[in-house]
Design a protein around this motif. Structure first.
Motif, PDB file in Angstrom:
ATOM      1  N   VAL A  31       1.087  -1.104  -0.121  1.00 22.99           N
ATOM      2  CA  VAL A  31       0.176   0.208   0.355  1.00 22.99           C
ATOM      3  C   VAL A  31       0.869   1.181  -0.039  1.00 22.99           C
ATOM      4  O   VAL A  31       1.612   1.340   0.961  1.00 22.99           O
ATOM      5  N   TRP A  32       0.636   1.831  -0.562  1.00 18.24           N
ATOM      6  CA  TRP A  32       0.988   4.088  -0.899  1.00 18.24           C
ATOM      7  C   TRP A  32      -0.407   4.443  -0.302  1.00 18.24           C
ATOM      8  O   TRP A  32      -1.294   4.582  -0.801  1.00 18.24           O
ATOM      9  N   VAL A  33       0.529   5.812   0.751  1.00 21.20           N
ATOM     10  CA  VAL A  33      -0.396   6.701   0.968  1.00 21.20           C
ATOM     11  C   VAL A  33       0.084   7.524   0.645  1.00 21.20           C
ATOM     12  O   VAL A  33       0.883   8.009   0.995  1.00 21.20           O
ATOM     13  N   ASN A  34      -0.653   8.808  -0.252  1.00 22.40           N
ATOM     14  CA  ASN A  34      -0.302   9.791  -1.088  1.00 22.40           C
ATOM     15  C   ASN A  34       1.762   9.560  -1.514  1.00 22.40           C
ATOM     16  O   ASN A  34       2.007  10.398  -1.159  1.00 22.40           O
ATOM     17  N   GLY A  35       1.564   8.868  -2.137  1.00 21.12           N
ATOM     18  CA  GLY A  35       2.846   8.085  -2.689  1.00 21.12           C
ATOM     19  C   GLY A  35       3.640   8.181  -1.812  1.00 21.12           C
ATOM     20  O   GLY A  35       4.508   7.248  -2.420  1.00 21.12           O
ATOM     21  N   LYS A  36       3.975   8.001  -0.891  1.00 21.42           N
ATOM     22  CA  LYS A  36       4.606   6.887   0.836  1.00 21.42           C
ATOM     23  C   LYS A  36       4.060   5.829   0.710  1.00 21.42           C
ATOM     24  O   LYS A  36       2.913   6.069   1.128  1.00 21.42           O
ATOM     25  N   GLU A  37       5.028   4.023   0.916  1.00 25.40           N
ATOM     26  CA  GLU A  37       4.626   3.056   1.056  1.00 25.40           C
ATOM     27  C   GLU A  37       4.573   3.330   2.660  1.00 25.40           C
ATOM     28  O   GLU A  37       5.040   3.774   3.914  1.00 25.40           O
ATOM     29  N   ALA A  38       3.022   2.383   3.129  1.00 29.08           N
ATOM     30  CA  ALA A  38       3.205   2.115   4.220  1.00 29.08           C
ATOM     31  C   ALA A  38       3.203   0.831   4.648  1.00 29.08           C
ATOM     32  O   ALA A  38       3.073   0.237   4.241  1.00 29.08           O
ATOM     33  N   GLN A  39       3.093   0.892   5.885  1.00 31.75           N
ATOM     34  CA  GLN A  39       3.403  -0.396   6.693  1.00 31.75           C
ATOM     35  C   GLN A  39       2.036  -1.320   6.421  1.00 31.75           C
ATOM     36  O   GLN A  39       0.938  -1.250   7.092  1.00 31.75           O
ATOM     37  N   THR A  79      -4.687   9.477  -0.451  1.00 31.42           N
ATOM     38  CA  THR A  79      -5.128   8.827  -2.191  1.00 31.42           C
ATOM     39  C   THR A  79      -4.001   7.395  -1.494  1.00 31.42           C
ATOM     40  O   THR A  79      -2.814   7.128  -1.481  1.00 31.42           O
ATOM     41  N   LEU A  80      -4.530   6.231  -1.282  1.00 33.16           N
ATOM     42  CA  LEU A  80      -4.005   4.943  -1.430  1.00 33.16           C
ATOM     43  C   LEU A  80      -4.080   4.110  -3.000  1.00 33.16           C
ATOM     44  O   LEU A  80      -5.102   3.971  -3.645  1.00 33.16           O
ATOM     45  N   GLU A  81      -2.414   3.679  -3.262  1.00 33.38           N
ATOM     46  CA  GLU A  81      -2.764   1.922  -4.263  1.00 33.38           C
ATOM     47  C   GLU A  81      -1.890   1.824  -3.369  1.00 33.38           C
ATOM     48  O   GLU A  81      -0.939   1.467  -3.050  1.00 33.38           O
ATOM     49  N   VAL A  82      -2.950  -0.025  -4.065  1.00 33.74           N
ATOM     50  CA  VAL A  82      -2.904  -1.257  -3.732  1.00 33.74           C
ATOM     51  C   VAL A  82      -2.406  -2.147  -4.106  1.00 33.74           C
ATOM     52  O   VAL A  82      -2.734  -1.957  -5.748  1.00 33.74           O
ATOM     53  N   VAL A 103     -12.972   3.440  -7.376  1.00 33.08           N
ATOM     54  CA  VAL A 103     -11.677   2.536  -7.188  1.00 33.08           C
ATOM     55  C   VAL A 103     -11.137   2.266  -8.783  1.00 33.08           C
ATOM     56  O   VAL A 103     -12.025   1.739  -9.451  1.00 33.08           O
ATOM     57  N   GLU A 104     -10.780   3.028  -9.336  1.00 31.97           N
ATOM     58  CA  GLU A 104      -9.352   2.783 -10.366  1.00 31.97           C
ATOM     59  C   GLU A 104      -9.164   1.841 -10.274  1.00 31.97           C
ATOM     60  O   GLU A 104      -7.758   1.996  -9.690  1.00 31.97           O
ATOM     61  N   LYS A 105      -8.567   0.761 -11.330  1.00 32.30           N
ATOM     62  CA  LYS A 105      -7.212  -0.345 -11.780  1.00 32.30           C
ATOM     63  C   LYS A 105      -6.750   0.477 -12.649  1.00 32.30           C
ATOM     64  O   LYS A 105      -6.676   0.557 -13.750  1.00 32.30           O
ATOM     65  N   LYS A 106      -4.934   0.522 -12.363  1.00 28.99           N
ATOM     66  CA  LYS A 106      -4.357   2.165 -12.423  1.00 28.99           C
ATOM     67  C   LYS A 106      -2.863   1.238 -12.726  1.00 28.99           C
ATOM     68  O   LYS A 106      -2.469   0.742 -11.679  1.00 28.99           O
ATOM     69  N   ASP A 107      -2.072   0.948 -13.859  1.00 31.95           N
ATOM     70  CA  ASP A 107      -0.459  -0.098 -13.624  1.00 31.95           C
ATOM     71  C   ASP A 107      -0.372  -0.870 -12.567  1.00 31.95           C
ATOM     72  O   ASP A 107       0.385  -0.946 -12.070  1.00 31.95           O
ATOM     73  N   GLY A 108      -2.145  -1.667 -12.493  1.00 32.09           N
ATOM     74  CA  GLY A 108      -1.525  -3.034 -11.680  1.00 32.09           C
ATOM     75  C   GLY A 108      -2.115  -2.294 -10.179  1.00 32.09           C
ATOM     76  O   GLY A 108      -1.461  -4.106  -9.686  1.00 32.09           O
ATOM     77  N   LYS A 109      -2.110  -1.606 -10.418  1.00 31.71           N
ATOM     78  CA  LYS A 109      -2.417  -0.851  -9.233  1.00 31.71           C
ATOM     79  C   LYS A 109      -4.203  -0.903  -9.175  1.00 31.71           C
ATOM     80  O   LYS A 109      -4.687  -0.228  -9.564  1.00 31.71           O
ATOM     81  N   LEU A 110      -4.558  -1.023  -7.337  1.00 33.65           N
ATOM     82  CA  LEU A 110      -6.293  -0.540  -6.756  1.00 33.65           C
ATOM     83  C   LEU A 110      -5.919   0.560  -6.414  1.00 33.65           C
ATOM     84  O   LEU A 110      -5.379   0.728  -5.550  1.00 33.65           O
ATOM     85  N   VAL A 111      -6.500   2.301  -6.724  1.00 31.56           N
ATOM     86  CA  VAL A 111      -5.999   3.128  -6.952  1.00 31.56           C
ATOM     87  C   VAL A 111      -7.602   3.827  -6.150  1.00 31.56           C
ATOM     88  O   VAL A 111      -9.022   4.372  -6.523  1.00 31.56           O
ATOM     89  N   PHE A 112      -7.880   4.743  -5.005  1.00 30.20           N
ATOM     90  CA  PHE A 112      -8.594   5.577  -4.791  1.00 30.20           C
ATOM     91  C   PHE A 112      -8.801   6.378  -3.726  1.00 30.20           C
ATOM     92  O   PHE A 112      -7.128   6.000  -3.165  1.00 30.20           O
ATOM     93  N   THR A 113      -9.452   7.513  -3.608  1.00 26.27           N
ATOM     94  CA  THR A 113      -8.928   8.805  -2.186  1.00 26.27           C
ATOM     95  C   THR A 113     -10.056   8.552  -1.340  1.00 26.27           C
ATOM     96  O   THR A 113     -11.793   8.197  -1.343  1.00 26.27           O
TER      97      THR A 113
END
Length: 511
Positions: A31-39, A79-82, A103-113
């Motif tokens: 998971v990335w949150v606002n572009g930063k990878e989260a634990q 914004t989360l990228e999963v 939820v949008e599927k983009k570049d192999g990730k699920l993206v939503f805000t």
């Protein structure tokens, strides 16, 4: 700003060199949150709805599975990228549905805000191995000198925390505390913070849930002026959050999850008054939010409670429940409002008057109930050798259920096995006490998200409504159901499954 929680080892005195715990990172999601990878960490949940009265040993691990969770502390949109790891999937669902977050599927990730704080679940195809997303409002760290127990960043392992008058526990957003919390006859107590309390070091030894032999995450007896704010509660040894004969409690933004052990109810409120719970996430293995009465406190009614804006998930029992233990004279002025039920277990909205209470002026309003074709039937495990069916039937929980099965002398039959053993051992004198009625019960504006893969029954939506009295001469009365919509279709007596007996002045209207 936002912050993603991390749990790091520290050399604080609380660890004392005796324990060494490593948090397991998820192998299912990044998971990335606002572009930063989260634990992204893990928790254990039930794999199947297979429960039993306490058999003297804990539930086997092969009945469970690992889920993942990410904890975000934010006062802004995020914004989360999963990225989904090691798993093929066809569908993705961000629950609860009522939030309607695209939820949008983009570049192999699920993206939503996420525009604001709230609790969500990302599920793939079904509800197995989900990702819990806890997006919490920041709780300001206090001056350590003003808090009785202050847990800063890091992993802490401490003995059971016992609170007294005017004491408090603070858990930092980057703190993981292996412990449980207990109080008796304490006033003005507070537990708060954005961190995690984990009860996995406690082992259940005895069947008693009412007694302090086993604690669970939090257990309070005879306490007043209680505040629980923000904390995450994981892996309870039994009922997770317990209020026995408590008064004036405020619960806001707690997260109960990672519950898999036998009889792990979410929140149990017993002979208590003036209880408010808001903005919380409760995923229980057994009952989710339940209001009970027991002999010890029979002279204290359950009343003046509000449960609002909560996200609920029940694996086996009932979700929003009064009973089955109802040893008090009255239960009244209790409201469930604006709650989302991701999984309803056996029943979404439930009143089981198993003892003697007069239950009245109960309100279920603005509830969103989700029906899932992936749910399977709850079952009772009667012997260690018994296995959950390999091809279980689809589960269809009751939407509404009002019954008064006798709790102490019941000969209820579950899976062909009559369960006749009383769960209470002391007699209850019912003389002069109203016996197990329910009246002036209101269900208003219930939105059902119905998976169309669930077969209808004779053309009716399979969202059963049951109102039934098991006691000769006792009838429930003044029961109102209005504004139920199923996938946008107004519900009425002709298009939903109904089983209404022993009820006077029952109304079911579209508006």
């Amino acid at each position: 700003m936002f912050h993603c929680c991390e749990y790091v080892h520290t050399n604080t005195p609380s660890t004392r060199g005796r324990y060494r715990y490593l948090e397991r990172s998820s192998e299912d999601f990044k998971v990335w949150v606002n572009g930063k990878e989260a634990q992204v960490y893990t928790c254990r949940i039930s794999k199947m709805p297979f429960n039993t009265p306490w058999p003297g040993y804990q539930r086997p691990i092969d009945q469970t599975e690992l889920a993942s969770f990410v904890s975000i502390v934010s006062d802004e949109a995020v914004t989360l990228e999963v990225e989904v790891l090691n798993r093929e999937y066809k569908e993705f669902m961000l629950r609860p549905y009522s939030k309607n977050i695209p939820v949008e599927k983009k570049d192999g990730k699920l993206v939503f805000t996420l525009e604001r704080d709230g609790q969500h679940v990302l599920a793939l195809d079904d509800l197995h191995k989900p990702l819990f997303i806890f997006n919490s409002r920041p709780i300001e760290a206090p001056d350590p000198e003003t808090v009785t127990y202050y847990f800063g960043p890091g992993i802490h392992a401490v003995e059971k925390i016992i609170l007294h008058d005017n004491e408090s526990v603070y858990v930092d957003k980057d703190a993981l505390v292996y412990s449980c919390i207990f109080a008796e006859n304490a006033n003005n107590i507070r537990i708060f913070g954005n961190g995690l309390l984990d009860d996995s070091r406690e082992e259940r030894q005895l069947p008693a849930c009412y007694e302090p032999y086993t604690n669970g995450n939090i257990k309070f007896y005879d306490c007043q002026n209680i505040k629980l704010e923000g904390v995450l509660l994981r892996n309870s040894a039994m009922w997770c959050v317990n209020f026995f004969h408590c008064f004036d409690a405020e619960v806001d933004g707690i997260k109960v999850f990672g519950q898999w052990r036998y009889n792990t109810d979410g929140v149990d409120i017993v002979n208590s008054q003036r209880i408010t719970m808001r903005n919380s996430f409760i995923h229980s293995f057994d009952d989710t939010i339940v209001i009970k009465g027991i002999d010890r406190y029979i002279d204290t009614d359950n009343c003046d409670m509000l449960f609002e804006n909560c996200v609920l998930w029940c694996d086996w029992g009932k979700t929003c429940e009064i009973g089955i233990e109802t040893a008090c004279r009255e239960c009244y002025n209790i409201t469930f409002r604006g709650c989302d039920i991701i999984r309803g277990g056996n029943t979404h909205l439930d009143i089981q008057n198993g003892d003697c209470a007069e239950i009245h002026h109960i309100f279920y309003e603005d509830i969103n109930a989700e029906y899932n074709s992936c749910d399977t039937e709850p079952s009772v495990q009667w012997t260690p050798e018994q296995k959950y069916p390999e091809n279980p039937k689809m589960a269809v929980p009751w939407l509404i259920n009002i019954v008064n099965y006798r709790f102490r002398t019941s000969e209820r039959c579950v899976d062909g096995n009559p369960y006749k053993t009383p769960l209470h051992h002391s007699p209850l004198d019912l003389e002069g006490i109203q016996q197990a009625t329910a009246h002036d019960i209101t269900f208003r504006n219930i939105t059902v998200y119905y998976d169309e893969r669930i077969p209808k029954v004779d053309g009716r939506f399979n969202t059963p409504i049951c109102i039934h009295s098991c006691i000769e001469g006792v009838k429930h009365y003044n029961i109102s159901v209005s504004g139920v919509k199923i996938n946008g279709v107004p519900a009425n007596e002709n298009n939903v499954v109904m089983q209404v007996w022993s009820a006077e002045n029952f109304t079911f209207t579209e508006n």
